[in-house]
Design an enzyme around this catalytic site. Structure first.
Site, PDB file in Angstrom:
ATOM      1  N   ARG A 176       0.751  -1.202   0.096  1.00 37.05           N
ATOM      2  CA  ARG A 176       0.051  -0.025  -0.047  1.00 37.05           C
ATOM      3  C   ARG A 176       1.023   1.375   0.020  1.00 37.05           C
ATOM      4  O   ARG A 176       0.274   2.295   0.535  1.00 37.05           O
ATOM      5  CB  ARG A 176      -1.031   0.005   1.222  1.00 37.05           C
TER       6      ARG A 176
ATOM      7  N   ASP B 133      -6.384  -3.869   0.623  1.00 35.69           N
ATOM      8  CA  ASP B 133      -7.110  -2.746   0.153  1.00 35.69           C
ATOM      9  C   ASP B 133      -5.953  -1.594  -0.540  1.00 35.69           C
ATOM     10  O   ASP B 133      -6.521  -0.610  -1.389  1.00 35.69           O
ATOM     11  CB  ASP B 133      -8.119  -2.253   0.474  1.00 35.69           C
TER      12      ASP B 133
ATOM     13  N   ARG C 140       5.933   9.914   3.264  1.00 33.17           N
ATOM     14  CA  ARG C 140       6.858   9.719   4.175  1.00 33.17           C
ATOM     15  C   ARG C 140       8.123   9.887   3.610  1.00 33.17           C
ATOM     16  O   ARG C 140       8.498   9.723   2.387  1.00 33.17           O
ATOM     17  CB  ARG C 140       6.535   8.362   4.547  1.00 33.17           C
TER      18      ARG C 140
ATOM     19  N   ASP D 123      10.995  -7.281   8.069  1.00 34.13           N
ATOM     20  CA  ASP D 123      10.410  -6.343   6.934  1.00 34.13           C
ATOM     21  C   ASP D 123      10.354  -4.718   7.579  1.00 34.13           C
ATOM     22  O   ASP D 123      10.021  -3.952   6.745  1.00 34.13           O
ATOM     23  CB  ASP D 123       9.213  -6.892   6.351  1.00 34.13           C
TER      24      ASP D 123
HETATM   25  P1  AMP Z   1       3.105  -3.170   7.875  1.00 35.40           P
HETATM   26  O1  AMP Z   1       2.390  -3.948   9.210  1.00 35.40           O
HETATM   27  O2  AMP Z   1       2.422  -1.918   7.733  1.00 35.40           O
HETATM   28  O3  AMP Z   1       4.386  -3.195   8.287  1.00 35.40           O
HETATM   29  O4  AMP Z   1       2.871  -4.131   6.819  1.00 35.40           O
HETATM   30  C1  AMP Z   1       3.290  -5.432   6.675  1.00 35.40           C
HETATM   31  C2  AMP Z   1       2.808  -6.005   5.302  1.00 35.40           C
HETATM   32  O5  AMP Z   1       1.523  -5.816   4.836  1.00 35.40           O
HETATM   33  C3  AMP Z   1       3.503  -5.211   4.042  1.00 35.40           C
HETATM   34  O6  AMP Z   1       3.878  -5.939   2.979  1.00 35.40           O
HETATM   35  C4  AMP Z   1       2.417  -4.087   3.718  1.00 35.40           C
HETATM   36  O7  AMP Z   1       2.537  -3.459   2.379  1.00 35.40           O
HETATM   37  C5  AMP Z   1       1.202  -4.953   3.985  1.00 35.40           C
HETATM   38  N1  AMP Z   1      -0.026  -4.063   3.959  1.00 35.40           N
HETATM   39  C6  AMP Z   1      -0.464  -3.646   5.245  1.00 35.40           C
HETATM   40  N2  AMP Z   1      -1.594  -3.057   5.014  1.00 35.40           N
HETATM   41  C7  AMP Z   1      -2.147  -3.220   3.859  1.00 35.40           C
HETATM   42  C8  AMP Z   1      -3.108  -2.686   3.136  1.00 35.40           C
HETATM   43  N3  AMP Z   1      -4.233  -2.208   3.737  1.00 35.40           N
HETATM   44  N4  AMP Z   1      -3.292  -3.280   1.812  1.00 35.40           N
HETATM   45  C9  AMP Z   1      -2.313  -3.933   1.185  1.00 35.40           C
HETATM   46  N5  AMP Z   1      -1.147  -4.140   1.752  1.00 35.40           N
HETATM   47  C10 AMP Z   1      -0.946  -3.958   3.213  1.00 35.40           C
HETATM   48 MG    MG Z   2       6.017  -2.716   7.293  1.00 34.62          MG
END
Ligand code: AMP
Ligand code: MG
Length: 494
Positions: free
Chosen positions: A92, A124, A175, A251
């Site tokens: 996203r 989404d 960001r 990650d």
């Molecule tokens: P995060 O928890 O934000 O570090 O995200 C972990 C993974 O989930 C990453 O690959 C993000 O790009 C994906 N991700 C988190 N939220 C969304 C979203 N609403 N739509 C698509 N991918 C998401």
């Molecule tokens: Mg992340």
């Protein structure tokens, strides 16, 4: 013709196509600027007025791809809560391009919440206002505290409703990062045994962040070494300000050593090493006290990914990597020890200092003392006179526990050859008065979401911009939550 809005100078796009997917942000229905970080914009050499214009707002929201942008979603993998996920990637977020700031430092400009990408899996691709404001507030507070971090250039509303537990206002965070390369980026290619990609990525990172590693006999070993040191220093910073990241997956571990991917993060009020806020961290894997060993574990994953570059002989590669990885603990303790030293107002380190600091932390935990306020109030009493200890000792359930500890502390202060005023001034730079307290962050989000009122957000940001200054009239931002105000849990909100 107008000059370009951004003077992009892109380098990630010089890497092969398997490093990313090229695509533009997905436009949103009704972009509206919630906040522009003007000092940061100027530091990036941007035209603030133009960013406020319809053209600027459309660009920041992802509705218009600016000249020179080469938008893409980065590929990466990662260990999430210890489990391997071979493909994550920007699900996203869209990297618009890279800018060179006024200090000559290359910075990524990324839109978070910019729509679906090939890495979105079930998501989404969108972000909602609450977590965007949380990331804006906490990342800017971290920067003001002097903790390495990604920055927030802008927050926007998209004019769309996003389905989560309920319908919530959609938002985009713009960001800025030294880069978005993660430990998980290396792991992505290592898992595919794509040694060529690993080498190209390592060379990119060395050229971009750690040019001196290129001069080493073993540049990739030097890279491992410096990344370990940056992470050890970063996590020491976190411990010293009571910051709990909440999702220390590989990650979310930046190769540039910045705090990145603010999700269910929070600052501790009452000190306790076991503290966890994240609603998804059931086992307390990412509790405050676990942050150093988890960083160590994540770095071991980085070392493992680098093995093919370290030596053609796998055993020899493991041997050199292990030797460097084993330095993590000592390096963390050195950074953390230096920081505690300053927090306690001690001059040059002496034997026994670590025990003295640990005794205070144990005493705080036992007596449910507020982490930030205890250290801040200690700045006022770091002399041989205990008459004015009331405000500090009163933070301890049993105030005499502080009194007993303070006897040892004051004896130790005598050993330093510096004046009380010098000590106090130094302590005030090491012990913030203001951190983004969880209940205040929640209050800001509630006002924004429920009442469309951004004034509390602005006020909080202005206080947090000067965390080491006493700010008369802003006491409500310095004090811990009342029992009814405590926020026990934070959410990812993804
Ligand atoms: P995060 O928890 O934000 O570090 O995200 C972990 C993974 O989930 C990453 O690959 C993000 O790009 C994906 N991700 C988190 N939220 C969304 C979203 N609403 N739509 C698509 N991918 C998401
Ligand atoms: Mg992340």
């Amino acid at each position: 013709m107008d000059a370009a809005l951004f003077q992009f100078d892109n380098s990630y796009t010089l890497l092969p196509e398997r490093f990313y997917a090229r695509l533009p942000p997905t436009p949103v229905a009704g972009p509206q600027l919630v906040r522009l970080n003007e000092p940061l914009a100027r530091h990036l050499g941007l035209d603030v007025e133009r960013l406020h214009s319809p053209e600027g707002i459309e660009t920041l929201a992802g509705n218009r791809v600016p000249d020179g942008a080469e938008p893409l979603a980065m590929a990466y993998a990662g260990f999430q809560f210890g489990s391997w996920v071979p493909q994550l990637g920007d699900g996203r977020a869209i990297l618009l391009g890279e800018l060179i700031d006024r200090d000559g430092v290359r910075r990524d400009l990324q839109l978070k919440g910019a729509g679906r990408t090939p890495f979105s899996r079930m998501g989404d691709g969108r972000a909602v206002l609450g977590p965007v404001l949380r990331e804006y507030i906490v990342s800017e507070a971290m920067a003001a505290l002097g903790v390495p971090t990604t920055r927030s250039l802008a927050a926007l509303l998209t004019g769309e409703q996003i389905m989560r537990e309920s319908h919530l206002p959609g938002a985009v965070l713009v960001r800025v990062a030294k880069s978005h390369v993660r430990v998980g980026t290396f792991q992505f290619f290592a898992a595919q045994r794509d040694v060529e990609a690993l080498r190209l990525l390592a060379d990119h990172v060395i050229a971009r962040h750690y040019p001196s590693a290129a001069e080493s006999d073993q540049p990739y070993l030097a890279l491992l070494d410096v990344v370990i040191d940056r992470q050890a220093s970063l996590v020491a910073h976190w411990q010293l300000v009571g910051f709990i990241h909440g999702v220390m997956n590989t990650d979310n571990t930046s190769i540039a050593g910045e705090t990145i991917d603010y999700g269910p993060c929070a600052f501790m009020d009452t000190f306790h090493p076991e503290t966890v806020y994240s609603s998804i961290d059931h086992m307390g894997r990412y509790a405050y006290r676990n942050q150093p060993p988890i960083a160590h574990w994540n770095l071991a994953g980085f070392a493992q990914a680098l093995l093919p570059l370290l030596d053609d002989d796998p055993d020899a590669a493991v041997a050199v990597a292990t030797e460097v990885i084993n330095t993590f603990q000592a390096r963390f303790e050195a950074h953390y020890g230096d920081g505690l030293q300053r927090k306690l107002g001690l001059g040059d380190s002496q034997s026994g200092d670590t025990d003295l600091a640990q005794a205070l932390l144990d005493c705080m935990a036992e007596n449910h003392a507020d982490f930030t306020l205890t250290f801040r109030r200690m700045c006022d009493v770091a002399t041989q006179d205990s008459q004015h200890d009331g405000p500090v000792r009163g933070l301890f359930e049993n105030p005499e526990a502080f009194d007993q500890w303070a006897v040892h502390w004051r004896r130790r202060l005598l050993a330093d050859n510096r004046s009380d005023s010098e000590r106090e001034a130094d302590m005030r730079q090491a012990n913030p008065a203001f951190i983004p307290r969880n209940h205040r962050v929640e209050e800001v989000i509630r006002a924004a979401e429920d009442d469309n009122d951004m004034a509390p957000f602005e006020k909080l940001l202005s206080v947090l911009a000067r965390p080491y200054d006493d700010q008369p009239g802003s006491e409500r931002y310095a004090t811990p939550p009342q029992p009814g105000e405590v926020v026990e849990q934070t959410f990812c909100g993804t």
